[in-house]
Design an enzyme around this catalytic site. Sequence first.
Site, PDB file in Angstrom:
ATOM      1  N   CYS A   1       0.844  -1.196   0.000  1.00 50.41           N
ATOM      2  CA  CYS A   1       0.000   0.000   0.000  1.00 50.41           C
ATOM      3  C   CYS A   1       0.883   1.251   0.000  1.00 50.41           C
ATOM      4  O   CYS A   1       0.694   2.154  -0.820  1.00 50.41           O
ATOM      5  CB  CYS A   1      -0.930  -0.009   1.211  1.00 50.41           C
ATOM      6  SG  CYS A   1      -2.181   1.296   1.170  1.00 50.41           S
TER       7      CYS A   1
ATOM      8  N   CYS B   1      -0.961   7.943   7.322  1.00 51.78           N
ATOM      9  CA  CYS B   1      -2.326   7.685   6.863  1.00 51.78           C
ATOM     10  C   CYS B   1      -3.187   7.243   8.053  1.00 51.78           C
ATOM     11  O   CYS B   1      -2.720   6.524   8.938  1.00 51.78           O
ATOM     12  CB  CYS B   1      -2.316   6.609   5.791  1.00 51.78           C
ATOM     13  SG  CYS B   1      -1.488   7.111   4.280  1.00 51.78           S
TER      14      CYS B   1
ATOM     15  N   CYS C   1      -3.454   3.536   9.267  1.00 55.22           N
ATOM     16  CA  CYS C   1      -2.189   2.942   9.755  1.00 55.22           C
ATOM     17  C   CYS C   1      -1.549   3.758  10.876  1.00 55.22           C
ATOM     18  O   CYS C   1      -0.375   3.551  11.194  1.00 55.22           O
ATOM     19  CB  CYS C   1      -1.211   2.799   8.584  1.00 55.22           C
ATOM     20  SG  CYS C   1      -1.794   1.648   7.332  1.00 55.22           S
TER      21      CYS C   1
ATOM     22  N   CYS D   1       7.769   3.701   5.826  1.00 48.67           N
ATOM     23  CA  CYS D   1       6.889   3.447   4.680  1.00 48.67           C
ATOM     24  C   CYS D   1       7.680   3.084   3.427  1.00 48.67           C
ATOM     25  O   CYS D   1       7.151   2.445   2.535  1.00 48.67           O
ATOM     26  CB  CYS D   1       6.021   4.677   4.394  1.00 48.67           C
ATOM     27  SG  CYS D   1       6.929   6.122   3.841  1.00 48.67           S
TER      28      CYS D   1
END
Length: 187
Positions: A70, A156, A159, A181
Amino acid sequence: MVVLHIVRQILPAVPVVFLDTGYHFSEVYAYRDRMTSDWGLTLINLLPENTVAEQEALFGILNQTDPGRCCGLRKVKPLFSALEDYAIWFTGLRREQAKSRAALTEVDDFALPSGRKIRKISPLTEWSTRDVWAYAQENGIPLLDLYDKGYTSIGCEPCTSLPLDPNDPRSGRWRGQKQECGIHLQP
């Protein structure tokens, strides 16, 4: 915003890249819009190839099943593609933020997936959280109100949670499954 405040003293029209993942907290979007307006920022809003709905239809809810993929689709790929147009990248990374950042240097040559290198500058490398807050206060920089709610590292919304470990500011990211990330890791 502290890094941006510092950089804009030298480069007032520096482009500001915002990774619009489609999964940000509503407060983040409101803050982005407010600061863009108040500071007259040259904002570049980067979007991934697929909308959230398109990605979820294709792959399911990746932030739950494969958060690395993602992040790769919604952050890493759009940013690395956009950075092809620049020679310098300013970041707010600090060594204190995570063990994965302990060896961080203020200036580094960063290789993009294409092999092209850009200069990555992290002027806050040695700053503490206290230093950041003090600078913001001294310079009248408004901060994202999610910090007042106890968040210490904000990404985000799906998360990001309140820190799981009060001694680890990034422990609220990805349900403690990972620390980065991917945008600050060499491809």
